[in-house]
Design a protein around this motif. Structure first.
Motif, PDB file in Angstrom:
ATOM      1  N   GLY A   9       0.795  -1.217   0.000  1.00 13.09           N
ATOM      2  CA  GLY A   9       0.000   0.000   0.000  1.00 13.09           C
ATOM      3  C   GLY A   9       0.830   1.270   0.000  1.00 13.09           C
ATOM      4  N   LEU A  10       2.135   1.153  -0.166  1.00 17.22           N
ATOM      5  CA  LEU A  10       3.010   2.316  -0.191  1.00 17.22           C
ATOM      6  C   LEU A  10       2.646   3.220  -1.371  1.00 17.22           C
ATOM      7  CD1 LEU A  10       5.619   3.717   0.920  1.00 17.22           C
ATOM      8  CD2 LEU A  10       6.872   2.378  -0.757  1.00 17.22           C
ATOM      9  N   LEU A  11       2.609   4.523  -1.119  1.00 17.09           N
ATOM     10  CA  LEU A  11       2.343   5.506  -2.168  1.00 17.09           C
ATOM     11  C   LEU A  11       3.528   6.444  -2.233  1.00 17.09           C
ATOM     12  CD1 LEU A  11       0.274   6.791  -4.181  1.00 17.09           C
ATOM     13  CD2 LEU A  11      -0.392   8.272  -2.304  1.00 17.09           C
ATOM     14  N   VAL A  12       4.233   6.455  -3.348  1.00 20.48           N
ATOM     15  CA  VAL A  12       5.369   7.359  -3.524  1.00 20.48           C
ATOM     16  C   VAL A  12       5.040   8.370  -4.613  1.00 20.48           C
ATOM     17  CG1 VAL A  12       7.111   5.753  -2.692  1.00 20.48           C
ATOM     18  CG2 VAL A  12       6.526   5.775  -5.089  1.00 20.48           C
ATOM     19  N   VAL A  13       5.598   9.560  -4.469  1.00 19.16           N
ATOM     20  CA  VAL A  13       5.317  10.660  -5.393  1.00 19.16           C
ATOM     21  C   VAL A  13       6.522  10.896  -6.286  1.00 19.16           C
ATOM     22  CG1 VAL A  13       4.773  13.116  -5.551  1.00 19.16           C
ATOM     23  CG2 VAL A  13       3.760  11.731  -3.737  1.00 19.16           C
ATOM     24  N   VAL A  14       6.255  11.029  -7.579  1.00 20.97           N
ATOM     25  CA  VAL A  14       7.273  11.386  -8.557  1.00 20.97           C
ATOM     26  C   VAL A  14       6.785  12.652  -9.241  1.00 20.97           C
ATOM     27  CG1 VAL A  14       8.483  10.672 -10.651  1.00 20.97           C
ATOM     28  CG2 VAL A  14       7.928   8.975  -8.911  1.00 20.97           C
ATOM     29  N   VAL A  15       7.566  13.737  -9.139  1.00 21.13           N
ATOM     30  CA  VAL A  15       7.174  15.021  -9.733  1.00 21.13           C
ATOM     31  C   VAL A  15       7.847  15.142 -11.094  1.00 21.13           C
ATOM     32  CG1 VAL A  15       7.248  17.516  -9.444  1.00 21.13           C
ATOM     33  CG2 VAL A  15       6.884  16.054  -7.459  1.00 21.13           C
ATOM     34  N   ALA A  21      14.202   4.823  -7.429  1.00 21.40           N
ATOM     35  CA  ALA A  21      14.747   5.971  -6.693  1.00 21.40           C
ATOM     36  C   ALA A  21      13.705   6.540  -5.728  1.00 21.40           C
ATOM     37  CB  ALA A  21      15.208   7.044  -7.667  1.00 21.40           C
ATOM     38  N   ALA A  22      12.446   6.603  -6.147  1.00 17.04           N
ATOM     39  CA  ALA A  22      11.387   7.115  -5.281  1.00 17.04           C
ATOM     40  C   ALA A  22      11.137   6.184  -4.093  1.00 17.04           C
ATOM     41  CB  ALA A  22      10.103   7.301  -6.082  1.00 17.04           C
ATOM     42  N   ILE A  23      11.204   4.882  -4.328  1.00 16.37           N
ATOM     43  CA  ILE A  23      11.003   3.914  -3.243  1.00 16.37           C
ATOM     44  C   ILE A  23      12.184   3.956  -2.269  1.00 16.37           C
ATOM     45  CG2 ILE A  23      10.794   1.457  -2.704  1.00 16.37           C
ATOM     46  CD1 ILE A  23       9.202   1.170  -5.326  1.00 16.37           C
ATOM     47  N   ILE A  24      13.386   4.110  -2.787  1.00 15.12           N
ATOM     48  CA  ILE A  24      14.570   4.228  -1.929  1.00 15.12           C
ATOM     49  C   ILE A  24      14.464   5.486  -1.074  1.00 15.12           C
ATOM     50  CG2 ILE A  24      17.062   4.686  -1.957  1.00 15.12           C
ATOM     51  CD1 ILE A  24      17.183   2.754  -4.389  1.00 15.12           C
ATOM     52  N   GLU A  25      13.989   6.573  -1.674  1.00 12.01           N
ATOM     53  CA  GLU A  25      13.801   7.826  -0.944  1.00 12.01           C
ATOM     54  C   GLU A  25      12.754   7.672   0.163  1.00 12.01           C
ATOM     55  OE1 GLU A  25      12.199  12.119  -2.245  1.00 12.01           O
ATOM     56  OE2 GLU A  25      13.888  11.386  -3.438  1.00 12.01           O
ATOM     57  N   THR A  29       2.657  -4.705  -4.531  1.00 14.10           N
ATOM     58  CA  THR A  29       2.239  -3.624  -5.419  1.00 14.10           C
ATOM     59  C   THR A  29       2.414  -2.291  -4.708  1.00 14.10           C
ATOM     60  OG1 THR A  29       0.653  -5.071  -6.506  1.00 14.10           O
ATOM     61  CG2 THR A  29       0.342  -2.707  -6.790  1.00 14.10           C
ATOM     62  N   VAL A  30       3.092  -1.375  -5.369  1.00 14.14           N
ATOM     63  CA  VAL A  30       3.334  -0.035  -4.852  1.00 14.14           C
ATOM     64  C   VAL A  30       2.663   0.946  -5.803  1.00 14.14           C
ATOM     65  CG1 VAL A  30       5.138   1.670  -4.394  1.00 14.14           C
ATOM     66  CG2 VAL A  30       5.528  -0.722  -3.837  1.00 14.14           C
ATOM     67  N   ASN A  31       2.009   1.962  -5.261  1.00 16.84           N
ATOM     68  CA  ASN A  31       1.354   2.969  -6.093  1.00 16.84           C
ATOM     69  C   ASN A  31       2.304   4.136  -6.327  1.00 16.84           C
ATOM     70  OD1 ASN A  31      -1.194   1.695  -6.379  1.00 16.84           O
ATOM     71  ND2 ASN A  31      -1.621   2.211  -4.259  1.00 16.84           N
ATOM     72  N   ILE A  32       2.452   4.517  -7.580  1.00 17.70           N
ATOM     73  CA  ILE A  32       3.308   5.626  -7.968  1.00 17.70           C
ATOM     74  C   ILE A  32       2.404   6.790  -8.366  1.00 17.70           C
ATOM     75  CG2 ILE A  32       5.155   6.383  -9.512  1.00 17.70           C
ATOM     76  CD1 ILE A  32       5.875   4.037  -7.641  1.00 17.70           C
ATOM     77  N   ASN A  33       2.515   7.896  -7.650  1.00 22.26           N
ATOM     78  CA  ASN A  33       1.707   9.083  -7.911  1.00 22.26           C
ATOM     79  C   ASN A  33       2.562  10.051  -8.720  1.00 22.26           C
ATOM     80  OD1 ASN A  33       0.057  11.303  -7.860  1.00 22.26           O
ATOM     81  ND2 ASN A  33      -0.293  11.259  -5.655  1.00 22.26           N
ATOM     82  N   ILE A  34       2.264  10.172 -10.003  1.00 25.21           N
ATOM     83  CA  ILE A  34       3.029  11.050 -10.892  1.00 25.21           C
ATOM     84  C   ILE A  34       2.254  12.343 -11.040  1.00 25.21           C
ATOM     85  CG2 ILE A  34       4.080  11.290 -13.157  1.00 25.21           C
ATOM     86  CD1 ILE A  34       3.945   8.160 -13.238  1.00 25.21           C
ATOM     87  N   ALA A  35       2.882  13.444 -10.630  1.00 28.42           N
ATOM     88  CA  ALA A  35       2.200  14.733 -10.629  1.00 28.42           C
ATOM     89  C   ALA A  35       3.173  15.841 -11.025  1.00 28.42           C
ATOM     90  CB  ALA A  35       1.618  15.015  -9.250  1.00 28.42           C
ATOM     91  N   ARG A  36       2.623  17.031 -11.271  1.00 30.64           N
ATOM     92  CA  ARG A  36       3.450  18.182 -11.619  1.00 30.64           C
ATOM     93  C   ARG A  36       4.065  18.845 -10.399  1.00 30.64           C
ATOM     94  NH1 ARG A  36      -0.723  21.083 -15.555  1.00 30.64           N
ATOM     95  NH2 ARG A  36      -0.662  19.571 -17.232  1.00 30.64           N
ATOM     96  N   SER A  37       3.365  18.759  -9.248  1.00 29.03           N
ATOM     97  CA  SER A  37       3.861  19.377  -8.018  1.00 29.03           C
ATOM     98  C   SER A  37       3.373  18.573  -6.825  1.00 29.03           C
ATOM     99  CB  SER A  37       3.366  20.819  -7.914  1.00 29.03           C
ATOM    100  OG  SER A  37       1.962  20.833  -7.750  1.00 29.03           O
TER     101      SER A  37
END
Length: 184
Positions: free
Chosen positions: A74-80, A100-104, A139-147
């Protein structure tokens, strides 16, 4: 080429199975990664001697991976990333970016553990499979956003944000007619 598997390989077999694979797959991937041995009499005898040790090591690694999987589930990581008005990225997010986002976020993984069918090219929340062990995946959720603000809104609504509030204000000002100083 016939090989004996030293660990479970998805869509191929379990540890100890003797399977036939293409020569290039064995030579270029399985043998150098020490995931298999050629199925010769000597190697089969060697495998049988080491089988108990290999199974114990595999069980130990699997337990560690399961413990990490419980924490990561259920981890949610953000990639801008920068994107156009339609939500199309000016580039893509690949397995290296996800790793890289998961490591962060505080987990130790390798980019080869991230299973992406193809690079992600749109804004939004995307589920990605991470293989922690040949028998454990999460399964990890990747949140791709502008900010970061858009990422918070996307996480709350579950839908991609194509235009941020800041841009909406700028666009409203652009719609106003231009007023010259002389007209005032």
């Amino acid at each position: 080429m016939e090989i004996v598997l030293l660990q479970r390989i998805e869509k191929l077999g379990q540890m100890g199975d003797v399977v036939r694979v293409r020569d290039g797959y064995a030579r270029n991937f399985l043998l150098p990664q020490k995931k298999a041995l050629r199925a010769t009499k000597e190697n089969l005898a060697r495998f049988e001697k080491e089988r108990v040790h290999l199974e114990a090591r595999n069980l130990e690694l699997r337990k560690e991976a399961e413990a990490v999987a419980v924490k990561m589930d259920g981890l949610l990581v953000v990639v801008v990333r920068q994107a156009g008005d339609t939500g199309q990225l000016y580039g893509s997010v690949n397995n290296r970016d996800v790793a890289a986002a998961i490591i962060e976020a505080g987990y130790s993984i390798d980019r080869r553990q991230v299973e992406l069918g193809q690079p992600i090219k749109v804004l939004g929340v995307t589920p990605v499979r991470v293989i922690l062990h040949p028998e454990v995946a999460v399964t990890v959720n990747i949140n791709i956003a502008r900010s970061a603000a858009d990422a918070a809104q996307q996480a709350a609504t579950g839908e991609a944000v194509f235009e941020s509030e800041e841009e909406a204000v700028v666009n409203d000002e652009d719609l106003l007619p231009a007023v010259e100083d002389d007209e005032l």
